[in-house]
Write a protein that holds these residues in place. Structure first.
Motif, PDB file in Angstrom:
ATOM      1  N   UNK A 137       0.806  -1.220   0.000  1.00 22.62           N
ATOM      2  CA  UNK A 137       0.000   0.000   0.000  1.00 22.62           C
ATOM      3  C   UNK A 137       0.841   1.273   0.000  1.00 22.62           C
ATOM      4  N   UNK A 138       2.127   1.141   0.227  1.00 16.90           N
ATOM      5  CA  UNK A 138       3.004   2.318   0.154  1.00 16.90           C
ATOM      6  C   UNK A 138       3.577   2.487  -1.248  1.00 16.90           C
ATOM      7  N   UNK A 139       3.248   1.567  -2.130  1.00 16.25           N
ATOM      8  CA  UNK A 139       3.842   1.535  -3.471  1.00 16.25           C
ATOM      9  C   UNK A 139       2.716   1.511  -4.501  1.00 16.25           C
ATOM     10  N   UNK A 140       2.090   2.659  -4.713  1.00 10.61           N
ATOM     11  CA  UNK A 140       0.898   2.720  -5.547  1.00 10.61           C
ATOM     12  C   UNK A 140       1.085   3.655  -6.735  1.00 10.61           C
ATOM     13  N   UNK A 217       8.534  -2.453  -5.717  1.00 13.88           N
ATOM     14  CA  UNK A 217       9.240  -1.644  -6.702  1.00 13.88           C
ATOM     15  C   UNK A 217       8.724  -0.224  -6.620  1.00 13.88           C
ATOM     16  N   UNK A 218       9.569   0.743  -6.946  1.00 13.18           N
ATOM     17  CA  UNK A 218       9.146   2.141  -6.935  1.00 13.18           C
ATOM     18  C   UNK A 218       8.092   2.402  -8.013  1.00 13.18           C
ATOM     19  N   UNK A 219       8.088   1.578  -9.049  1.00 10.31           N
ATOM     20  CA  UNK A 219       7.108   1.714 -10.130  1.00 10.31           C
ATOM     21  C   UNK A 219       6.262   0.438 -10.141  1.00 10.31           C
ATOM     22  N   UNK A 220       5.011   0.495  -9.675  1.00  4.57           N
ATOM     23  CA  UNK A 220       4.188  -0.712  -9.577  1.00  4.57           C
ATOM     24  C   UNK A 220       4.092  -1.508 -10.859  1.00  4.57           C
TER      25      UNK A 220
END
Length: 249
Positions: A137-140, A217-220
């Motif tokens: 949920x922190x990576x959206x 990942x920083x990019x979902x």
């Protein structure tokens, strides 16, 4: 009737004691708590799998029909238009073929019955969260960032009569590596989980970073680009001996 026989029959007809009822209810509660989550997950997974198969079939049929209309063997052959060029020349190729790409997109969308188009900002897409395959949920990202939602060829989302939704086509967003892309949501943005690899899938004809992983990942989309291929084959990306759908939850 003798008194002793009357008392015996009376005792045999007695109901359960309060303690026995409470113990029985406790056992039922324990069994339910152990089995109910599993049953709920199986039901949710079956819904997602059924929705995926239905929408994917419609999308693939439309893609293949469009390919036939334009004289190619399969839709992925369109990737040869600009996909074989050096990345530095891809944008130029896209601009030179924009009218042709518009015709491809229009033909693709025409293959669906009773499409209902909404604007890019309908339901405030940029405020609707989309989660990665791993569910962090922190990576959206946001619905407004989905491939194909906002392009020069088709600015908006298209609802199908069954409640699923598709975007138009996006051509070479990251050069030759993406090829032609689109996104579909098997139950629309109003329903959850709005999660890549669950109800949201990215399809593209290219090869760029096609991974389906629960690693953060920083990019979902970076860890979800290949989920469509795994879901289609029903293969767990982490363990190819297991089912994709049975491993979701």
């Amino acid at each position: 009737m003798p008194k002793f026989l009357h008392n015996s029959l009376f005792k045999q007809n007695n109901g359960f004691t309060l303690a026995e009822v409470l113990i029985t209810l406790g056992i039922i509660g324990i069994v339910a708590s152990l089995t109910l989550p599993s049953l709920v997950n199986k039901y949710r997974t079956k819904q997602l799998e059924t929705g995926f198969k239905r929408t994917s079939s419609l999308v693939q049929t439309a893609l293949n029909t469009t390919a036939v209309e334009f004289g190619v063997g399969s839709f992925k052959e369109f990737n040869d238009i600009c996909g074989n060029l050096p990345e530095s020349q891809t944008n130029k190729c896209v601009n030179e073929n924009k009218d042709y790409f518009q015709k491809i997109n229009d033909d693709f969308l025409s293959r669906f019955n009773k499409l209902k188009k909404t604007s890019q900002y309908h339901f405030n897409y940029n405020g609707v969260k989309v989660y990665p395959f791993g569910g962090d949920k922190s990576d959206i990202t946001y619905y407004g960032n989905l491939y194909g939602l906002s392009t020069q060829y088709s600015n908006g989302l298209y609802y199908l009569p069954d409640g699923s939704a598709i975007t138009g086509l996006q051509f070479y967003h990251h050069g030759k590596y993406d090829g032609i892309s689109l996104t579909f949501d098997t139950n629309g943005p109003q329903k959850g989980p709005n999660r890549y690899g669950y109800d949201i899938f990215l399809y593209n004809t290219g090869t760029w970073y096609k991974v389906c992983s629960k690693t953060t990942s920083a990019i979902p989309t970076g860890t979800s680009r290949g989920c469509y291929d795994y879901a289609l084959k029903d293969v767990n990306p982490s363990d190819r001996t297991k089912s994709y759908w049975k491993s979701l939850y």
